[in-house]
Design a protein around this motif. Structure first.
Motif, PDB file in Angstrom:
ATOM      1  N   ARG A   1       0.811  -1.233   0.000  1.00 61.41           N
ATOM      2  CA  ARG A   1       0.000   0.000   0.000  1.00 61.41           C
ATOM      3  C   ARG A   1       0.836   1.271   0.000  1.00 61.41           C
ATOM      4  O   ARG A   1       0.331   2.341  -0.303  1.00 61.41           O
ATOM      5  CB  ARG A   1      -0.939  -0.008   1.186  1.00 61.41           C
ATOM      6  CG  ARG A   1      -1.938  -1.117   1.011  1.00 61.41           C
ATOM      7  CD  ARG A   1      -2.936  -1.195   2.056  1.00 61.41           C
ATOM      8  NE  ARG A   1      -3.636  -2.446   1.766  1.00 61.41           N
ATOM      9  CZ  ARG A   1      -4.641  -2.904   2.381  1.00 61.41           C
ATOM     10  NH1 ARG A   1      -5.141  -2.248   3.345  1.00 61.41           N
ATOM     11  NH2 ARG A   1      -5.202  -4.029   2.045  1.00 61.41           N
ATOM     12  N   MET A   2       2.105   1.148   0.348  1.00 60.65           N
ATOM     13  CA  MET A   2       2.968   2.331   0.404  1.00 60.65           C
ATOM     14  C   MET A   2       3.382   2.819  -0.978  1.00 60.65           C
ATOM     15  O   MET A   2       3.462   4.020  -1.211  1.00 60.65           O
ATOM     16  CB  MET A   2       4.228   2.029   1.211  1.00 60.65           C
ATOM     17  CG  MET A   2       4.128   2.363   2.666  1.00 60.65           C
ATOM     18  SD  MET A   2       5.673   1.957   3.520  1.00 60.65           S
ATOM     19  CE  MET A   2       6.638   3.399   3.186  1.00 60.65           C
TER      20      MET A   2
ATOM     21  N   VAL B   1       0.834   5.078  -2.898  1.00 58.65           N
ATOM     22  CA  VAL B   1       0.687   6.361  -2.206  1.00 58.65           C
ATOM     23  C   VAL B   1       1.891   7.255  -2.513  1.00 58.65           C
ATOM     24  O   VAL B   1       1.748   8.451  -2.799  1.00 58.65           O
ATOM     25  CB  VAL B   1       0.520   6.148  -0.683  1.00 58.65           C
ATOM     26  CG1 VAL B   1       0.621   7.452   0.081  1.00 58.65           C
ATOM     27  CG2 VAL B   1      -0.804   5.462  -0.392  1.00 58.65           C
TER      28      VAL B   1
ATOM     29  N   ASP C   1       1.675   8.428  -6.186  1.00 57.34           N
ATOM     30  CA  ASP C   1       0.646   9.476  -6.326  1.00 57.34           C
ATOM     31  C   ASP C   1       1.174  10.815  -5.818  1.00 57.34           C
ATOM     32  O   ASP C   1       0.973  11.856  -6.449  1.00 57.34           O
ATOM     33  CB  ASP C   1      -0.630   9.103  -5.570  1.00 57.34           C
ATOM     34  CG  ASP C   1      -1.465   8.052  -6.277  1.00 57.34           C
ATOM     35  OD1 ASP C   1      -1.262   7.821  -7.494  1.00 57.34           O
ATOM     36  OD2 ASP C   1      -2.341   7.464  -5.613  1.00 57.34           O
ATOM     37  N   ALA C   2       1.849  10.802  -4.674  1.00 58.36           N
ATOM     38  CA  ALA C   2       2.399  12.036  -4.113  1.00 58.36           C
ATOM     39  C   ALA C   2       3.450  12.623  -5.051  1.00 58.36           C
ATOM     40  O   ALA C   2       3.483  13.842  -5.290  1.00 58.36           O
ATOM     41  CB  ALA C   2       2.982  11.781  -2.726  1.00 58.36           C
TER      42      ALA C   2
END
Length: 170
Positions: free
Chosen positions: A66-67, A70, A73-74
């Motif tokens: 899940r990291m 994220v 996206d950032a």
């Protein structure tokens, strides 16, 4: 002038391309996740950041499932707003207390780590960076004291397989 043709895409490739383009339109970014297999680490990468925003595609390898998305996206959000990320420089504001760095990805690694992106870029003409994250204890994949196998879990995708832009004084 002769028309330029591209190889015909299969039905699966057309569906993938349509999904990526839909993500680009609705989210501004598409992330493809590849699960770990056997002894190979999982990874995820952007597809369309160059197309939509003119920023390098990015890959992250070996992070918890899940990291990675994220982080990508950032990266795309910030880069699309004009922030530039220099290879070898430490960035300390993506994860609380954990620095990361960027490195240019050698095109020899594109087929393995950006394979699905070829439905958007059939000629493979796009820039790419790898986002590299140390262990929680601060060891980079190239660190002498890194845990055994960490350099295999998060390989460095440069031409040499070593950091080529590393500036640890940052």
């Amino acid at each position: 002038m002769a028309a330029v043709s591209t190889p015909a895409l299969s039905q699966d490739e057309l569906r993938l391309r349509d999904r990526l383009l839909e993500d680009l339109e609705h989210r501004g970014n598409a992330v493809v996740t590849v699960a770990p297999e056997d002894a190979e680490p999982g990874f995820c990468f952007t597809a369309g950041a160059w197309w939509k925003h003119g920023v390098p595609e990015a890959v992250v390898i070996g992070l918890p499932p899940r990291m990675g998305p994220v982080l990508l996206d950032a990266y795309v959000d910030r880069a699309a707003m004009g922030e530039r990320f220099l290879p070898g420089v430490l960035y300390r504001d993506f994860f609380d207390g954990v620095p990361l760095t960027f490195e240019h990805v050698s095109q020899q690694h594109y087929p393995q780590y950006f394979g699905s992106a070829y439905v958007l870029y059939p000629d493979g003409a796009f820039p790419a960076v790898q986002i590299i994250v140390p262990t929680p204890d601060g060891y980079w994949p190239w660190s002498v004291d890194a845990p055994a196998g960490f350099d295999q879990w998060q390989p460095v995708l440069t031409r040499t397989g070593r950091p080529e832009s590393w500036t640890p004084e940052n």
